[in-house]
Design a protein around this motif. Structure first.
Motif, mmCIF file in Angstrom:
data_model
loop_
_atom_site.group_PDB
_atom_site.id
_atom_site.type_symbol
_atom_site.label_atom_id
_atom_site.label_comp_id
_atom_site.label_asym_id
_atom_site.label_seq_id
_atom_site.Cartn_x
_atom_site.Cartn_y
_atom_site.Cartn_z
ATOM 1 N N TRP A 22 24.732 40.378 40.803
ATOM 2 C CA TRP A 22 24.001 39.101 40.742
ATOM 3 C C TRP A 22 24.654 38.071 41.658
ATOM 4 O O TRP A 22 23.964 37.346 42.394
ATOM 5 C CB TRP A 22 23.971 38.579 39.305
ATOM 6 N N MET A 23 25.988 38.000 41.631
ATOM 7 C CA MET A 23 26.686 37.016 42.466
ATOM 8 C C MET A 23 26.519 37.325 43.950
ATOM 9 O O MET A 23 26.369 36.414 44.773
ATOM 10 C CB MET A 23 28.168 36.965 42.101
ATOM 11 N N LEU A 24 26.518 38.600 44.311
ATOM 12 C CA LEU A 24 26.285 38.973 45.702
ATOM 13 C C LEU A 24 24.894 38.509 46.152
ATOM 14 O O LEU A 24 24.736 37.953 47.248
ATOM 15 C CB LEU A 24 26.411 40.485 45.874
ATOM 16 N N ASP A 25 23.897 38.739 45.310
ATOM 17 C CA ASP A 25 22.538 38.308 45.654
ATOM 18 C C ASP A 25 22.480 36.792 45.811
ATOM 19 O O ASP A 25 21.836 36.272 46.735
ATOM 20 C CB ASP A 25 21.544 38.772 44.596
ATOM 21 N N TRP A 26 23.145 36.066 44.932
ATOM 22 C CA TRP A 26 23.155 34.605 45.024
ATOM 23 C C TRP A 26 23.831 34.161 46.320
ATOM 24 O O TRP A 26 23.331 33.260 47.021
ATOM 25 C CB TRP A 26 23.875 33.996 43.818
ATOM 26 N N ALA A 27 24.941 34.802 46.650
ATOM 27 C CA ALA A 27 25.706 34.415 47.833
ATOM 28 C C ALA A 27 24.905 34.565 49.112
ATOM 29 O O ALA A 27 24.914 33.684 49.988
ATOM 30 C CB ALA A 27 26.982 35.253 47.911
ATOM 31 N N PHE A 28 24.190 35.688 49.245
ATOM 32 C CA PHE A 28 23.483 35.964 50.492
ATOM 33 C C PHE A 28 22.052 35.409 50.518
ATOM 34 O O PHE A 28 21.532 35.077 51.580
ATOM 35 C CB PHE A 28 23.468 37.474 50.753
ATOM 36 N N LYS A 29 21.420 35.291 49.340
ATOM 37 C CA LYS A 29 20.041 34.807 49.309
ATOM 38 C C LYS A 29 19.960 33.286 49.253
ATOM 39 O O LYS A 29 19.048 32.680 49.820
ATOM 40 C CB LYS A 29 19.293 35.390 48.100
ATOM 41 N N HIS A 30 20.898 32.647 48.544
ATOM 42 C CA HIS A 30 20.773 31.223 48.280
ATOM 43 C C HIS A 30 21.889 30.366 48.881
ATOM 44 O O HIS A 30 21.645 29.225 49.255
ATOM 45 C CB HIS A 30 20.695 30.984 46.769
ATOM 46 N N ALA A 31 23.111 30.900 48.963
ATOM 47 C CA ALA A 31 24.222 30.101 49.488
ATOM 48 C C ALA A 31 24.390 30.243 50.995
ATOM 49 O O ALA A 31 25.196 29.528 51.592
ATOM 50 C CB ALA A 31 25.522 30.485 48.776
ATOM 51 N N GLY A 32 23.656 31.173 51.608
ATOM 52 C CA GLY A 32 23.717 31.326 53.055
ATOM 53 C C GLY A 32 25.037 31.839 53.578
ATOM 54 O O GLY A 32 25.399 31.564 54.736
ATOM 55 N N LEU A 33 25.761 32.600 52.773
ATOM 56 C CA LEU A 33 27.046 33.123 53.234
ATOM 57 C C LEU A 33 26.840 34.294 54.192
ATOM 58 O O LEU A 33 25.816 34.973 54.161
ATOM 59 C CB LEU A 33 27.903 33.570 52.047
ATOM 60 N N HIS A 34 27.840 34.512 55.026
ATOM 61 C CA HIS A 34 27.802 35.635 55.970
ATOM 62 C C HIS A 34 28.661 36.805 55.500
ATOM 63 O O HIS A 34 28.379 37.948 55.829
ATOM 64 C CB HIS A 34 28.265 35.191 57.353
ATOM 65 N N SER A 35 29.707 36.509 54.718
ATOM 66 C CA SER A 35 30.541 37.592 54.195
ATOM 67 C C SER A 35 31.133 37.188 52.844
ATOM 68 O O SER A 35 31.383 36.013 52.587
ATOM 69 C CB SER A 35 31.680 37.958 55.165
ATOM 70 N N VAL A 36 31.306 38.194 52.002
ATOM 71 C CA VAL A 36 31.878 37.993 50.668
ATOM 72 C C VAL A 36 32.994 39.013 50.479
ATOM 73 O O VAL A 36 32.847 40.183 50.849
ATOM 74 C CB VAL A 36 30.807 38.179 49.570
ATOM 75 N N SER A 37 34.099 38.573 49.904
ATOM 76 C CA SER A 37 35.231 39.473 49.683
ATOM 77 C C SER A 37 35.602 39.526 48.215
ATOM 78 O O SER A 37 35.191 38.677 47.417
ATOM 79 C CB SER A 37 36.450 39.026 50.505
ATOM 80 N N ILE A 38 36.372 40.543 47.871
ATOM 81 C CA ILE A 38 36.910 40.683 46.512
ATOM 82 C C ILE A 38 38.201 41.473 46.618
ATOM 83 O O ILE A 38 38.320 42.369 47.454
ATOM 84 C CB ILE A 38 35.884 41.369 45.578
ATOM 85 N N CYS A 39 39.187 41.118 45.824
ATOM 86 C CA CYS A 39 40.511 41.752 45.902
ATOM 87 C C CYS A 39 40.812 42.569 44.657
ATOM 88 O O CYS A 39 40.251 42.340 43.587
ATOM 89 C CB CYS A 39 41.606 40.693 46.065
ATOM 90 N N SER A 40 41.732 43.513 44.828
ATOM 91 C CA SER A 40 42.226 44.294 43.693
ATOM 92 C C SER A 40 43.661 44.693 43.975
ATOM 93 O O SER A 40 44.123 44.653 45.124
ATOM 94 C CB SER A 40 41.373 45.552 43.486
ATOM 95 N N VAL A 41 44.364 45.057 42.935
ATOM 96 C CA VAL A 41 45.692 45.643 43.092
ATOM 97 C C VAL A 41 45.558 47.157 42.948
ATOM 98 O O VAL A 41 44.633 47.653 42.288
ATOM 99 C CB VAL A 41 46.678 45.100 42.037
ATOM 100 N N SER A 42 46.464 47.873 43.555
ATOM 101 C CA SER A 42 46.348 49.337 43.592
ATOM 102 C C SER A 42 46.516 49.976 42.220
ATOM 103 O O SER A 42 46.114 51.126 42.026
ATOM 104 C CB SER A 42 47.362 49.927 44.574
ATOM 105 N N PHE A 43 47.078 49.246 41.245
ATOM 106 C CA PHE A 43 47.226 49.827 39.902
ATOM 107 C C PHE A 43 45.979 49.559 39.040
ATOM 108 O O PHE A 43 46.002 49.752 37.824
ATOM 109 C CB PHE A 43 48.507 49.339 39.193
#
Length: 229
Positions: free
Chosen positions: A157-178
């Motif tokens: 849902w957040m990805l759709d909001w980011a690209f459809k409504h906020a006009g973003l060009h790229s979205v990132s997300i982080c994780s730790v290897s564990f």
């Protein structure tokens, strides 16, 4: 005849969830925060900060940063999903059956069940960086609501909001290897591993990597079958 607004009739919900704007002054929102901020496992996965009990001041700051984000929301169950979750809990013997004699007024006053917090652009995007049209997603779900597909649904849902409504060009997300479940989820959602910072996370007497995942607007368009801009 279709109208251009037909596509946004349910813009603030997804099949099982609804999303309510985070408000640092909302007592109901603030009361939920300890469920994630005082959970050591969620702490370890969510941020590289020192593992420790959080103070009221820490949680106040957390609420303010979520509310100041490009978009910060409380992830809540839709009423029908809430009822289904309650039913599953009762069947499993994990909760008391609800009281059927509740008055109509009590039902109407009932607050939505918050199961997590999600943000895009933690703390807000500085005007001097807005031209990059990029932001990072952060999400934490309370432990009783994990491993039920809610995280996947909310991030989509957040990805759709980011690209459809906020006009973003790229979205990132982080994780730790564990956090192998998180790594698998992000890649399964279509995020691409863009970088690995080796042995930068000290946790439980060991060094771990930090992984950066990203998705461009074009990659999202391909995933959703959307027309390129």
């Amino acid at each position: 005849m279709e109208h251009i607004t037909d596509d946004v009739l349910n813009a603030f919900s997804s099949p099982r969830l609804r999303y309510i704007r985070a408000d640092a002054s909302d007592a109901h929102f603030k009361a939920f925060i300890p469920q994630i901020e005082q959970d050591p496992v969620i702490q370890a996965f969510a941020a590289p900060t020192l593992l420790q009990p959080k103070s009221a001041k820490n949680m106040e700051s957390y609420a303010e940063n979520i509310a100041s984000s490009l978009l910060g929301v409380a992830v809540c169950l839709l009423p029908e999903e809430e009822e289904e979750h309650r039913r599953r809990q009762e069947v499993a013997g994990l909760s008391e059956p609800s009281l059927r004699e509740k008055s109509k007024g009590e039902e109407e006053d009932k607050k939505p069940t918050i199961i997590g917090i999600m943000c895009l652009g933690w703390g807000g995007i500085p005007p001097s960086e807005a031209h990059h049209r990029r932001a990072a997603i952060g999400i934490s779900l309370a432990r009783p609501y994990q491993n039920k597909g809610y995280g996947r649904e909310a991030i989509n849902w957040m990805l759709d909001w980011a690209f459809k409504h906020a006009g973003l060009h790229s979205v990132s997300i982080c994780s730790v290897s564990f956090n192998p479940r998180g790594v698998h989820l992000y890649q399964d959602l279509g995020f691409v591993l863009e970088g690995r910072r080796r042995e930068v996370a000290w946790f439980n007497r060991g060094w771990h990597d930090e992984l950066e995942f990203g998705m461009t607007e074009r990659e999202w368009e391909v995933l959703r079958g959307a027309k390129p801009m």
